[in-house]
Write a protein that holds these residues in place. Structure first.
Motif, PDB file in Angstrom:
ATOM      1  N   ALA A 146       0.836  -1.198   0.000  1.00  0.00           N
ATOM      2  CA  ALA A 146       0.000   0.000   0.000  1.00  0.00           C
ATOM      3  C   ALA A 146       0.869   1.245   0.000  1.00  0.00           C
ATOM      4  O   ALA A 146       1.962   1.275   0.559  1.00  0.00           O
ATOM      5  N   GLY A 147       0.353   2.305  -0.638  1.00  0.00           N
ATOM      6  CA  GLY A 147       1.031   3.583  -0.696  1.00  0.00           C
ATOM      7  C   GLY A 147       0.402   4.589   0.249  1.00  0.00           C
ATOM      8  O   GLY A 147       0.319   4.357   1.450  1.00  0.00           O
ATOM      9  N   PRO A 148      -0.066   5.731  -0.282  1.00  0.00           N
ATOM     10  CA  PRO A 148      -0.639   6.773   0.569  1.00  0.00           C
ATOM     11  C   PRO A 148      -1.924   6.319   1.264  1.00  0.00           C
ATOM     12  O   PRO A 148      -2.506   5.276   0.939  1.00  0.00           O
ATOM     13  N   THR A 149      -2.368   7.142   2.202  1.00  0.00           N
ATOM     14  CA  THR A 149      -3.643   6.923   2.876  1.00  0.00           C
ATOM     15  C   THR A 149      -4.750   6.776   1.837  1.00  0.00           C
ATOM     16  O   THR A 149      -4.856   7.600   0.928  1.00  0.00           O
ATOM     17  N   PRO A 150      -5.583   5.737   1.914  1.00  0.00           N
ATOM     18  CA  PRO A 150      -6.672   5.593   0.951  1.00  0.00           C
ATOM     19  C   PRO A 150      -7.549   6.844   0.903  1.00  0.00           C
ATOM     20  O   PRO A 150      -7.810   7.479   1.926  1.00  0.00           O
ATOM     21  N   ILE A 151      -7.982   7.188  -0.294  1.00  0.00           N
ATOM     22  CA  ILE A 151      -8.776   8.396  -0.528  1.00  0.00           C
ATOM     23  C   ILE A 151     -10.232   7.991  -0.754  1.00  0.00           C
ATOM     24  O   ILE A 151     -10.524   7.189  -1.648  1.00  0.00           O
ATOM     25  N   GLU A 152     -11.129   8.550   0.048  1.00  0.00           N
ATOM     26  CA  GLU A 152     -12.541   8.217  -0.094  1.00  0.00           C
ATOM     27  C   GLU A 152     -13.140   8.993  -1.260  1.00  0.00           C
ATOM     28  O   GLU A 152     -13.020  10.220  -1.335  1.00  0.00           O
ATOM     29  N   THR A 153     -13.781   8.278  -2.180  1.00  0.00           N
ATOM     30  CA  THR A 153     -14.480   8.883  -3.304  1.00  0.00           C
ATOM     31  C   THR A 153     -15.881   8.275  -3.363  1.00  0.00           C
ATOM     32  O   THR A 153     -16.132   7.229  -2.749  1.00  0.00           O
ATOM     33  N   PRO A 154     -16.811   8.893  -4.093  1.00  0.00           N
ATOM     34  CA  PRO A 154     -18.151   8.309  -4.186  1.00  0.00           C
ATOM     35  C   PRO A 154     -18.147   6.912  -4.795  1.00  0.00           C
ATOM     36  O   PRO A 154     -19.097   6.141  -4.590  1.00  0.00           O
TER      37      PRO A 154
END
Length: 256
Positions: A146-154
């Motif tokens: 895993a890389g960056p913090t997961p990004i919440e999208t719709p």
């Protein structure tokens, strides 16, 4: 791009478990607390694989810091990152025991800071059930993380990750994970979206490396910060809507 830089490091390698390195930090915010996972080296790199562990620190103001010690299992484990909100009331964390990316839940912050030994024992005993992504393609055949913090999208959690091929070249890929069950993979890029091409990515302390670790969304612009050849930091930009459209169009859709 211009930044103000602290004159002193926020986290120092000053404990036996991280004396030889505080590496690859990822930052997530839960409530009013910033949680910083990092790779803690308890021995020189590559000298003692079992001393590569998950360290955790927290801060509210980036002025003072609290180190919580090792929060991962008693085995080689790294590339840990915490989701930026609770999922079904629990704190979710991705981590990487080679070669795949796994997911573990904690009931609350106290359990995250002081995970019971039995929690990790049960997790390790059924590790295959907790896999989110496995190496699927030649460019990530050796391992992924895993890389960056997961990004919440719709459309789901946008997970940016790295893959390593048989020649030890590091590239970047992307996946969409279900918002309520991140073990369910909605879509995944079959080809890397970033790879070592420029001189500073191909030549350095470890050649041929792009290693994503930080990401910011400003408006519709996605900015991804990545380590390049283990010597410098690079920045890649893309339209977030274009990224999501690209993932929707991916012909390869997998579910672990």
């Amino acid at each position: 791009m211009h930044f103000s830089v602290r004159s002193e490091p926020l986290i120092r390698p000053d404990a036996p478990y991280d004396h030889f390195g505080v590496e690859d930090p990822r930052i997530s915010r839960i409530d009013d607390l910033y949680l910083i996972t990092y790779t803690a080296l308890g021995a020189p790199a590559f000298a003692h694989p079992g001393r590569v562990r998950i360290g955790l620190a927290s801060t509210r103001d980036f002025q003072s810091i609290t180190k919580h010690g090792i929060v991962g299992p008693d085995t080689t484990d790294k590339d840990a990152v915490i989701f930026p909100r609770r999922i079904r009331g629990r704190i979710a964390m991705l981590h990487r025991i080679v070669p795949s990316i796994q997911l573990i839940y904690f009931d609350d912050l106290e359990q995250l800071f002081h995970p019971p030994k039995a929690l990790w024992e049960r997790h390790l005993a059924t590790l295959d059930e907790h896999v989110v992504l496995r190496p699927e393609f030649p460019w990530e055949a050796k391992k992924i993380g895993a890389g960056p913090t997961p990004i919440e999208t719709p459309e789901g959690w946008l997970l940016i990750y790295h893959g390593v091929d048989a020649q030890h070249v590091y590239r970047m890929g992307m996946a969409l994970l279900d918002l309520d069950d991140p073990r369910r993979v909605i879509a995944r890029t079959p080809e890397p979206v970033l790879e070592p091409e420029l001189p500073f990515e191909r030549e350095g302390d470890v050649p041929n490396v792009v290693f994503p670790e930080g990401a910011v969304v400003i408006g519709d612009e996605l900015l991804v910060y990545y380590g390049a050849a283990d010597r410098t930091i690079g920045l890649a930009r893309a339209s977030l809507s274009d990224v999501l459209a690209h993932l929707r169009a991916c012909s390869v859709r997998v579910s672990s």
